[in-house]
Design an enzyme around this catalytic site. Structure first.
Site, short mmCIF file in Angstrom:
data_model
loop_
_atom_site.label_atom_id
_atom_site.label_comp_id
_atom_site.label_asym_id
_atom_site.label_seq_id
_atom_site.Cartn_x
_atom_site.Cartn_y
_atom_site.Cartn_z
CB VAL A 1 -3.42 0.03 6.20
CG1 VAL A 1 -3.89 -1.17 6.98
CG2 VAL A 1 -3.35 -0.27 4.71
CB CYS B 1 -0.92 0.01 1.22
SG CYS B 1 -1.89 1.52 1.38
CB SER C 1 -1.08 8.25 4.76
OG SER C 1 -1.69 9.05 3.76
#
Length: 259
Positions: free
Chosen positions: A88, A48, A102
């Site tokens: 995530v 990712c 993020s």
């Protein structure tokens, strides 16, 4: 003192960290490993690009952390207790608090761990850098567009978006967007450039970026590959290509790198 201890702990655990990075992605029916004392917990997915942003900041600032990889198709139920949106990356602190998304993670880490600051201290330049990072979504959109339709038109769309960043880097007059060393902009956009080499693999070498068109950016990409933080999470083009093919086929193989 705290910074010195963090750096010492980081170096001692570096080999463990590299091995831990390629562990199996946990899925439904799994249990969450206990937190490691003195470390942050990063919930990640090895391929990712958004998760790699968190890896890069953690490694650039030499913050001790462990990794739990998450299967994003069969997400463990316990993961939603850490991150209600189930995406995530996410980080979990020893206090039990979690931070996700993020860019928010990157800002949080840069503020809490002052060593090796990544954001520019000048408020105006910091704001301009944030705008640049936000505008990078046009590049990521063009990359994903090319994944779906490897046509000359989609390639040209991508090159036009890259032109913007090449001109900006030329204007700044330094090797990196952060100056003489990578800063927040560099680490927030790097994951997608790392994956550009994989496009050559999956397009049977049809994907070619003319370096003469983006000279400054081409030099930047080569320089980034030599950065110590980048080296920690770097994945070779062949492995990236295998994952992308599995993703496009509808059966993403998260554990390609698991031995």
């Amino acid at each position: 003192m705290r910074q010195w201890l963090n750096k010492t702990f980081y170096y001692k655990s570096k080999f463990y960290q590299l091995a831990n990075m390629n562990t199996k992605h946990l899925a439904e029916g799994s249990t969450n490993p206990p937190l490691s004392k003195g470390k942050l917990r990063l919930y990640s997915m090895r391929f990712c690009p958004y998760a790699q942003r968190a890896h890069l900041v953690l490694d650039a600032k030499k913050i001790p952390y462990d990794i739990v990889n998450i299967n994003l198709v069969q997400k463990p139920k316990w993961y939603f207790e850490r991150n209600p949106v189930g995406k995530v990356p996410a980080i979990e602190l020893e206090s039990g608090d979690t931070v996700y998304e993020s860019l928010i993670i990157a800002d949080y880490l840069d503020e809490i761990y002052p060593q090796s600051p990544l954001h520019n201290k000048n408020p105006i330049q910091k704001a301009k850098d944030r705008i640049l990072i936000e505008n990078f979504s046009k590049v990521t959109g063009a990359i994903f567009g090319y994944y779906r339709d490897m046509s000359e038109e989609k390639l040209e769309n991508l090159l036009k978006e890259l032109d913007v960043f090449d001109k900006e880097l030329t204007k700044r007059g330094k090797t990196f967007f952060g100056g003489d060393k990578p800063g927040m902009v560099d680490y927030m956009i790097w994951p997608w450039f790392e994956r550009l080499d994989a496009l050559k693999k999956i397009s049977d070498n049809k994907f070619v970026i003319p370096e003469s068109r983006i000279k400054k950016l081409a030099h930047w990409m080569k320089s980034m590959k030599s950065d110590e933080a980048v080296k920690v999470s770097y994945i070779d083009p062949e492995s990236h290509g295998k994952f992308v093919k599995s993703f496009l086929d509808g059966s993403p193989n998260y554990d390609i790198l698991v031995k």
